[in-house]
Design an enzyme around this catalytic site. Structure first.
Site, PDB file in Angstrom:
ATOM      1  N   LYS A  16      51.251  42.619  39.821  1.00  0.00           N
ATOM      2  CA  LYS A  16      51.269  43.997  39.310  1.00  0.00           C
ATOM      3  C   LYS A  16      52.738  44.344  39.081  1.00  0.00           C
ATOM      4  CE  LYS A  16      49.133  47.931  38.446  1.00  0.00           C
ATOM      5  NZ  LYS A  16      48.208  48.127  37.322  1.00  0.00           N
ATOM      6  N   ASP A  68      44.767  44.235  37.773  1.00  0.00           N
ATOM      7  CA  ASP A  68      43.615  45.055  37.393  1.00  0.00           C
ATOM      8  C   ASP A  68      42.904  44.487  36.168  1.00  0.00           C
ATOM      9  OD1 ASP A  68      46.002  45.730  36.192  1.00  0.00           O
ATOM     10  OD2 ASP A  68      45.737  47.895  36.309  1.00  0.00           O
ATOM     11  N   ASP A  74      42.752  38.113  48.161  1.00  0.00           N
ATOM     12  CA  ASP A  74      41.618  38.464  49.018  1.00  0.00           C
ATOM     13  C   ASP A  74      40.547  39.182  48.189  1.00  0.00           C
ATOM     14  OD1 ASP A  74      40.032  39.000  51.186  1.00  0.00           O
ATOM     15  OD2 ASP A  74      41.439  40.339  52.200  1.00  0.00           O
TER      16      ASP A  74
END
Ligand code: NAI
Ligand code: MG
Length: 332
Positions: A168, A199, A223
């Site tokens: 990100k 995302d 994760d």
């Protein structure tokens, strides 16, 4: 060869014995050292894992791990986070390629591996709880990023020579740092790369999972993306993982202790069985590992499955069928 066995809590106590019955069916001579570690032990003794447990695990070198309940209690520290740090298990390798026999939510073929940094990032443990604010420090180091990127590149060399770096970096400086190091390492290794913001990766993984091969990312993103990947690969009950460092290794299904189904005898043991398969590959026992893979495929093809896959068999019935087939394949 010594192997530490940590069933843990909830369905860990069901799927690990099931997976061990399959390991036993291979006939390999492995000494098993059972250890009680987890939330149950914390409730009983005030300590979820002791220094002695860690030294026994280090002596064994390798752990087969079920799952451990982590209650949202600030006094309780995650056992797995501690183990990953103490054993320096920096690479969490999570393969996703749906078994041909499993009905998928989106009928697409794909085969990718998430290589998740496992010792720092949002799970650094550098945290502070104040009265009106709480802080978690996201730690990304050069060493941590380099070694996970090296691991991803080494894996890419055995596959399609390409990696996808997930970050990100448009918002987080720590991820600009991570991204730049990954690119440096990929170039050094002659591996082609592309980048995805986490995302849009979450979105694309559902729509076009076939585009990806080796995905390298930080701890929390890995994760989350791997549970998403489990959903498109047929369910959490099917997905294994390897937590590896340079010295030690821990193998575990990616699912948790599943309190909603614990004690019912219906947990899917396949993820734990495939974790044994990954462990045998790590040990260099590729023949036995291959047998387990074939046996799992056949058992599912016969329709022997737990309720999460639409079947009506118990945990023990599924693992029993796999173990029986492993023995039969080995006799051939
Ligand atoms: P979970 O993975 O335990 O369960 C999520 C859902 O998947 C549940 O509906 C569960 O029934 C189902 N599921 C999971 N494994 C399955 C299996 N083998 N067969 C059939 N269905 C299965 O995640 P959840 O509920 O968020 O966490 C429960 C506890 O486990 C928490 O305390 C959490 O902290 C812990 N946890 C531990 C992990 C570990 O030890 N590696 C990993 C993830 C969660
Ligand atoms: Mg998880």
């Amino acid at each position: 060869m010594k192997l530490a066995i940590v069933p843990g809590d909830g369905i860990g106590k069901e799927v690990i014995p099931a997976a061990l019955s399959v390991l036993d069916a291979t006939g390999l001579d492995i000494e098993k050292i059972p250890l009680e570690i987890g939330y149950g032990k914390w409730e009983r003794t005030g300590s979820a894992i002791t220094d002695e447990d860690i030294s026994i695990i280090k002596e064994c070198g390798c752990v087969l791990f079920g799952a451990i309940t982590t209650p949202p209690d600030p006094n309780y520290k995650s056992v797995l986070v501690r183990l990953r740090k103490e054993l320096d298990l920096y690479a969490n390798i999570r393969p996703f390629s749906p078994l041909t026999t499993v009905k998928l939510p989106c009928a697409k073929k794909f085969d990718f591996v998430i290589v998740r940094e496992n010792t720092e990032g949002m799970y650094s443990g550098v945290e502070e709880l104040q009265e009106n604010a709480a802080y978690t420090t996201r730690v990304i180091t050069r060493r941590g990023s380099e070694r996970i990127a090296e691991r991803a590149c080494a894996l890419a060399k055995t596959r399609k020579n390409r990696v996808t770096i997930v970050h990100k970096a448009n918002v987080l400086k720590s991820d600009t740092f991570f991204r730049d190091i990954c690119i440096e390492v990929a170039k050094r290794n002659g591996i082609s790369y592309n980048e995805m913001l986490v995302d849009s990766m979450a979105y694309d993984l559902i729509l076009r999972p076939e585009r990806y091969d080796v995905i390298v990312t930080t701890n929390l993103f890995g994760d989350i993306l791997s549970d998403e990947a489990a959903a498109i690969a047929g369910g959490l009950g099917l997905c294994p993982s390897a937590n590896t460092g340079d010295r030690y290794a821990l193998f575990e299904p990616i699912h948790g202790s599943a309190p909603d189904i614990a004690g019912k005898g219906i947990a899917n043991p396949i993820a734990a069985i495939l974790s044994v398969k990954m462990m045998l590959e790590w040990m260099g026992r590729t023949e036995e590992a291959g047998c387990i893979g074939r046996a799992v495929d056949s058992v599912l093809r016969q329709g022997t499955a737990t309720p999460d896959l639409g079947g009506s068999q118990s945990t023990a019935e599924v693992s029993g069928a796999v173990a029986k087939l492993v023995k039969r394949i080995q006799k051939r």
